[in-house]
Design a protein around this motif. Structure first.
Motif, PDB file in Angstrom:
ATOM      1  N   ASN A 131      -3.793  13.532  -0.690  1.00 34.96           N
ATOM      2  CA  ASN A 131      -2.530  13.198  -1.351  1.00 34.96           C
ATOM      3  C   ASN A 131      -2.343  14.009  -2.627  1.00 34.96           C
TER       4      ASN A 131
ATOM      5  N   SER B  66       0.846  -1.195   0.000  1.00 33.89           N
ATOM      6  CA  SER B  66       0.000   0.000   0.000  1.00 33.89           C
ATOM      7  C   SER B  66       0.876   1.239   0.000  1.00 33.89           C
TER       8      SER B  66
ATOM      9  N   ILE C 171     -11.036  10.297   0.482  1.00 35.43           N
ATOM     10  CA  ILE C 171      -9.743  10.403  -0.187  1.00 35.43           C
ATOM     11  C   ILE C 171      -9.786  11.590  -1.135  1.00 35.43           C
TER      12      ILE C 171
ATOM     13  N   ILE D 155      -3.891   3.807  -2.483  1.00 34.91           N
ATOM     14  CA  ILE D 155      -4.323   4.385  -1.210  1.00 34.91           C
ATOM     15  C   ILE D 155      -5.434   3.506  -0.656  1.00 34.91           C
TER      16      ILE D 155
ATOM     17  N   ASN E 256      -8.044   3.310   2.528  1.00 38.41           N
ATOM     18  CA  ASN E 256      -8.579   4.203   3.552  1.00 38.41           C
ATOM     19  C   ASN E 256      -9.939   3.677   4.008  1.00 38.41           C
TER      20      ASN E 256
ATOM     21  N   ILE F  73      -1.419   7.551  -9.652  1.00 38.92           N
ATOM     22  CA  ILE F  73      -1.407   6.345  -8.829  1.00 38.92           C
ATOM     23  C   ILE F  73      -1.182   5.124  -9.716  1.00 38.92           C
TER      24      ILE F  73
ATOM     25  N   ASN G 261      -7.313  13.231  -3.867  1.00 35.67           N
ATOM     26  CA  ASN G 261      -6.090  12.851  -4.565  1.00 35.67           C
ATOM     27  C   ASN G 261      -5.894  13.666  -5.832  1.00 35.67           C
TER      28      ASN G 261
ATOM     29  N   ILE H  39      -0.373   4.346   0.677  1.00 37.17           N
ATOM     30  CA  ILE H  39      -0.870   4.960   1.909  1.00 37.17           C
ATOM     31  C   ILE H  39      -1.899   4.018   2.504  1.00 37.17           C
ATOM     32  N   TYR H  40      -1.781   3.733   3.812  1.00 39.65           N
ATOM     33  CA  TYR H  40      -2.668   2.817   4.506  1.00 39.65           C
ATOM     34  C   TYR H  40      -3.202   3.528   5.741  1.00 39.65           C
ATOM     35  N   ASN H  41      -4.535   3.769   5.787  1.00 40.11           N
ATOM     36  CA  ASN H  41      -5.110   4.562   6.866  1.00 40.11           C
ATOM     37  C   ASN H  41      -6.405   3.915   7.339  1.00 40.11           C
TER      38      ASN H  41
ATOM     39  N   VAL I 159      -7.657  11.122   3.835  1.00 43.23           N
ATOM     40  CA  VAL I 159      -6.337  11.135   3.203  1.00 43.23           C
ATOM     41  C   VAL I 159      -6.344  12.215   2.133  1.00 43.23           C
TER      42      VAL I 159
ATOM     43  N   LEU J  69      -7.448   3.587  -5.728  1.00 40.13           N
ATOM     44  CA  LEU J  69      -7.947   4.320  -4.558  1.00 40.13           C
ATOM     45  C   LEU J  69      -9.102   3.532  -3.960  1.00 40.13           C
TER      46      LEU J  69
END
Length: 296
Positions: free
Chosen positions: A17, A2, A44, A33, A35, A50, A46, A4-6, A15, A61
């Motif tokens: 980005n 990942s 998200i 991403i 989330n 990606i 963005n 970004i991992y949230n 998130v 996403l």
């Protein structure tokens, strides 16, 4: 893997980005991403490009919430590749709330051995999708879909201004796929659709409802081809509700089986079709330009 991992349990998961992200793995899922939120909103924002790739499932996403809204706002390009799994470009899911996906100009490519979809939004309540970029979905052994919108108990609205390409070798291919259970479906598009299926059915715009109205407004041109199954430019089916279709785009539908340019069928409702585009429907079997059915 990942980028970004949230995750949030009690609060909102947000998130924002603006950078480019590349996530790649040989085994396991891959997310540009990821989330999720349990009780809050999952959002998200963005603007970066990606890329996500995996031997198994891959998603650009991913926004999911169990009890809050799932929201994606993106303007970057998204490229997703899965060698043996499912590929999603933008995916928003809300189990007990609404889902919104807004793509402002980013091009999205989803390639997979199994199912592939460029944009997906599913929710219990309202679903809203806007796409302003070019979408491409390719599947070898599953369904390929440009835009998927589904809700069980709300309104479903899809607005598209980009071009959509969907191709499946051994499955079905759809440019836009919309499904509702209790609520209206509204689709508006002026982008061109190119849909090809070599084993399954190929449909430019497909809308299915159980209890609610369906309205489709199309200004874009369509080229639809199915080598071994049904081909349709615009197909709508309803059980309890009206259907209204207004088409100004040109359609070319080719099939080795059955082909139809515009098809509308309602069990308990009125059907209205207005067309000003040029329709060409060819098939080895029955070929129809426009077909409307209202049973009761």
């Amino acid at each position: 893997a990942s980028g970004i991992y949230n995750i949030s349990n009690d609060n909102n998961a947000i998130v924002n980005n603006a950078g480019d992200i590349t996530a790649s793995t040989t085994y396991g899922g891959s997310y540009g991403i990821y989330n999720t939120a349990l009780y809050g909103a999952s959002a998200i924002l963005n603007s970066g490009d990606i890329s996500a790739s995996s031997y198994y499932d891959a998603t650009g996403l991913f926004a999911k919430s169990s009890y809050g809204i799932a929201y994606i706002n993106s303007s970057g390009d998204v490229s997703v590749n899965s060698s043996d799994g499912i590929a999603y470009g933008l995916y928003a899911s809300a189990f007990q709330s609404s889902a919104v996906v807004l793509n402002y100009g980013g091009d999205i490519v989803a390639n997979s051995y199994s199912d592939a979809s460029a944009i997906v939004a599913v929710a219990l309540d309202d679903v809203t999708i806007y796409n302003g970029g070019n979408l491409s979905a390719y599947s070898y052994n599953g369904d390929a879909i440009g835009i998927v919108g589904a809700t069980g108990n709300g309104s479903l609205a899809i607005y598209n201004t980009g071009n959509i390409y969907a191709e499946s070798v051994n499955g079905n291919a759809y440019g836009i796929y919309a499904r509702n259970t209790y609520g209206d479906i509204q689709i508006g598009t002026d982008g061109d659709l190119n849909v090809n299926a070599y084993a399954g059915q190929a449909i430019g715009i497909y809308a299915l409802n159980t209890d609610g109205d369906i309205s489709v407004y199309n200004l874009g041109d369509m080229v639809v081809n199915s080598d071994n199954n049904q081909g349709a430019g615009l197909e709508t089916r309803n059980i309890n509700g009206d259907i209204e279709i207004r088409n100004a785009g040109n359609m070319q539908v080719d099939s080795d089986s059955f082909s139809v340019g515009i098809f509308a069928d309602s069990d308990y409702g009125n059907v209205y079709i207005a067309n000003s585009g040029d329709l060409t429907s060819t098939a080895y079997g029955p070929a129809v330009g426009i077909e409307a059915r209202a049973k009761y």
